[in-house]
Design a protein around this motif. Structure first.
Motif, PDB file in Angstrom:
ATOM      1  N   PRO A 158       0.808  -1.220   0.000  1.00  0.00           N
ATOM      2  CA  PRO A 158       0.000   0.000   0.000  1.00  0.00           C
ATOM      3  C   PRO A 158       0.843   1.272   0.000  1.00  0.00           C
ATOM      4  N   SER A 159       0.248   2.326  -0.536  1.00  0.00           N
ATOM      5  CA  SER A 159       0.904   3.630  -0.548  1.00  0.00           C
ATOM      6  C   SER A 159       0.725   4.346   0.788  1.00  0.00           C
ATOM      7  N   TYR A 160      -0.119   3.830   1.649  1.00  0.00           N
ATOM      8  CA  TYR A 160      -0.357   4.431   2.959  1.00  0.00           C
ATOM      9  C   TYR A 160       0.467   3.710   4.031  1.00  0.00           C
ATOM     10  N   GLU A 161       0.651   4.376   5.130  1.00  0.00           N
ATOM     11  CA  GLU A 161       1.433   3.846   6.255  1.00  0.00           C
ATOM     12  C   GLU A 161       0.710   2.656   6.896  1.00  0.00           C
ATOM     13  N   LEU A 162       1.457   1.618   7.242  1.00  0.00           N
ATOM     14  CA  LEU A 162       0.894   0.427   7.882  1.00  0.00           C
ATOM     15  C   LEU A 162       1.111   0.402   9.394  1.00  0.00           C
ATOM     16  N   TYR A 163       1.974   1.241   9.910  1.00  0.00           N
ATOM     17  CA  TYR A 163       2.262   1.309  11.347  1.00  0.00           C
ATOM     18  C   TYR A 163       2.647  -0.053  11.922  1.00  0.00           C
ATOM     19  N   GLY A 164       3.396  -0.824  11.143  1.00  0.00           N
ATOM     20  CA  GLY A 164       3.871  -2.122  11.596  1.00  0.00           C
ATOM     21  C   GLY A 164       2.905  -3.270  11.396  1.00  0.00           C
ATOM     22  N   LEU A 165       1.724  -3.003  10.866  1.00  0.00           N
ATOM     23  CA  LEU A 165       0.753  -4.073  10.637  1.00  0.00           C
ATOM     24  C   LEU A 165       1.002  -4.737   9.282  1.00  0.00           C
ATOM     25  N   HIS A 166       0.533  -5.964   9.144  1.00  0.00           N
ATOM     26  CA  HIS A 166       0.572  -6.658   7.861  1.00  0.00           C
ATOM     27  C   HIS A 166      -0.461  -5.996   6.945  1.00  0.00           C
ATOM     28  N   PRO A 167      -0.164  -5.852   5.649  1.00  0.00           N
ATOM     29  CA  PRO A 167      -1.127  -5.198   4.747  1.00  0.00           C
ATOM     30  C   PRO A 167      -2.526  -5.822   4.777  1.00  0.00           C
ATOM     31  N   MET A 168      -2.622  -7.139   4.964  1.00  0.00           N
ATOM     32  CA  MET A 168      -3.944  -7.771   5.005  1.00  0.00           C
ATOM     33  C   MET A 168      -4.714  -7.423   6.270  1.00  0.00           C
ATOM     34  N   ASP A 169      -4.011  -6.910   7.286  1.00  0.00           N
ATOM     35  CA  ASP A 169      -4.664  -6.532   8.538  1.00  0.00           C
ATOM     36  C   ASP A 169      -5.019  -5.045   8.605  1.00  0.00           C
ATOM     37  N   TYR A 170      -4.731  -4.316   7.525  1.00  0.00           N
ATOM     38  CA  TYR A 170      -4.991  -2.870   7.535  1.00  0.00           C
ATOM     39  C   TYR A 170      -5.513  -2.420   6.164  1.00  0.00           C
ATOM     40  N   PRO A 171      -6.705  -2.928   5.800  1.00  0.00           N
ATOM     41  CA  PRO A 171      -7.289  -2.540   4.504  1.00  0.00           C
ATOM     42  C   PRO A 171      -7.853  -1.127   4.556  1.00  0.00           C
ATOM     43  N   ARG A 172      -8.174  -0.606   3.412  1.00  0.00           N
ATOM     44  CA  ARG A 172      -8.895   0.657   3.314  1.00  0.00           C
ATOM     45  C   ARG A 172     -10.363   0.308   3.084  1.00  0.00           C
ATOM     46  N   VAL A 173     -11.238   0.957   3.861  1.00  0.00           N
ATOM     47  CA  VAL A 173     -12.681   0.736   3.759  1.00  0.00           C
ATOM     48  C   VAL A 173     -13.326   2.075   3.435  1.00  0.00           C
ATOM     49  N   PHE A 174     -14.088   2.109   2.350  1.00  0.00           N
ATOM     50  CA  PHE A 174     -14.740   3.342   1.899  1.00  0.00           C
ATOM     51  C   PHE A 174     -16.254   3.164   1.945  1.00  0.00           C
ATOM     52  N   ALA A 175     -16.937   4.178   2.465  1.00  0.00           N
ATOM     53  CA  ALA A 175     -18.405   4.226   2.507  1.00  0.00           C
ATOM     54  C   ALA A 175     -18.803   5.670   2.742  1.00  0.00           C
ATOM     55  N   ASP A 176     -19.912   6.087   2.189  1.00  0.00           N
ATOM     56  CA  ASP A 176     -20.369   7.475   2.369  1.00  0.00           C
ATOM     57  C   ASP A 176     -19.245   8.470   2.077  1.00  0.00           C
ATOM     58  N   VAL A 177     -18.554   8.262   0.985  1.00  0.00           N
ATOM     59  CA  VAL A 177     -17.414   9.110   0.646  1.00  0.00           C
ATOM     60  C   VAL A 177     -17.823  10.581   0.666  1.00  0.00           C
ATOM     61  N   GLY A 178     -17.021  11.392   1.351  1.00  0.00           N
ATOM     62  CA  GLY A 178     -17.287  12.823   1.448  1.00  0.00           C
ATOM     63  C   GLY A 178     -18.101  13.237   2.657  1.00  0.00           C
ATOM     64  N   ALA A 179     -18.623  12.262   3.404  1.00  0.00           N
ATOM     65  CA  ALA A 179     -19.426  12.602   4.588  1.00  0.00           C
ATOM     66  C   ALA A 179     -18.525  13.165   5.694  1.00  0.00           C
ATOM     67  N   ALA A 180     -19.061  14.122   6.432  1.00  0.00           N
ATOM     68  CA  ALA A 180     -18.315  14.705   7.555  1.00  0.00           C
ATOM     69  C   ALA A 180     -18.131  13.659   8.651  1.00  0.00           C
ATOM     70  N   SER A 181     -16.908  13.596   9.195  1.00  0.00           N
ATOM     71  CA  SER A 181     -16.615  12.652  10.259  1.00  0.00           C
ATOM     72  C   SER A 181     -15.259  12.988  10.875  1.00  0.00           C
ATOM     73  N   PRO A 182     -15.125  12.823  12.189  1.00  0.00           N
ATOM     74  CA  PRO A 182     -13.820  13.026  12.806  1.00  0.00           C
ATOM     75  C   PRO A 182     -12.917  11.798  12.662  1.00  0.00           C
ATOM     76  N   HIS A 183     -13.464  10.728  12.108  1.00  0.00           N
ATOM     77  CA  HIS A 183     -12.710   9.474  12.006  1.00  0.00           C
ATOM     78  C   HIS A 183     -12.627   8.989  10.559  1.00  0.00           C
ATOM     79  N   ARG A 184     -11.911   9.789   9.764  1.00  0.00           N
ATOM     80  CA  ARG A 184     -11.622   9.441   8.371  1.00  0.00           C
ATOM     81  C   ARG A 184     -10.133   9.632   8.123  1.00  0.00           C
ATOM     82  N   MET A 185      -9.612   8.833   7.225  1.00  0.00           N
ATOM     83  CA  MET A 185      -8.219   8.962   6.799  1.00  0.00           C
ATOM     84  C   MET A 185      -8.131  10.073   5.746  1.00  0.00           C
TER      85      MET A 185
END
Length: 124
Positions: free
Chosen positions: A35-62
């Motif tokens: 991945p092009s994003y940071e894994l913070y020491g995790l295996h890539p299969m343990d840190y997928p990207r999940v997208f839903a409601d793209v563009g919605a306001a939230s304090p917990h988005r990458m």
């Protein structure tokens, strides 16, 4: 549900997952071998990207608008890993989407425990 496997990626697209108090939501789950994003020491299969409601306001988005579902430095029992399976990842996603809806409707109060944002610098 559709599944698309590329040379370095695996993508699942779900037309509708159930979320409390709203219409079902489309979700895209992306796994990347390098991945092009940071894994913070995790295996890539343990840190997928999940997208839903793209563009919605939230304090917990990458920064790429994927959902920030768990703190990568939490112990194993407080975060998702691939061995938990896609069903559990979708359950976590549904709870997260409910929390986002609640946050938007209730003066920006997050209804469940939340982890701090960012990863602290490692001591040198």
């Amino acid at each position: 549900m559709s599944r698309t496997e590329g040379r370095d990626s695996l993508v699942y697209e779900f037309d509708a997952i159930d979320v409390i108090a709203r219409d079902p939501v489309s979700v895209r789950v992306e796994f990347h071998r390098n991945p092009s994003y940071e894994l913070y020491g995790l295996h890539p299969m343990d840190y997928p990207r999940v997208f839903a409601d793209v563009g919605a306001a939230s304090p917990h988005r990458m920064p790429d608008d994927s959902l920030c579902l768990y703190y990568p430095r939490d112990p194993r029992d407080r975060r998702w890993v691939a061995d938990d399976g896609l069903d559990e990842l979708l359950n976590i996603t549904a709870r997260h989407l409910f929390a986002e809806d609640y946050w938007r409707s209730n003066d920006q109060v997050w209804p469940v425990e939340q982890a701090p944002h960012g990863i602290p610098e490692e001591a040198a």
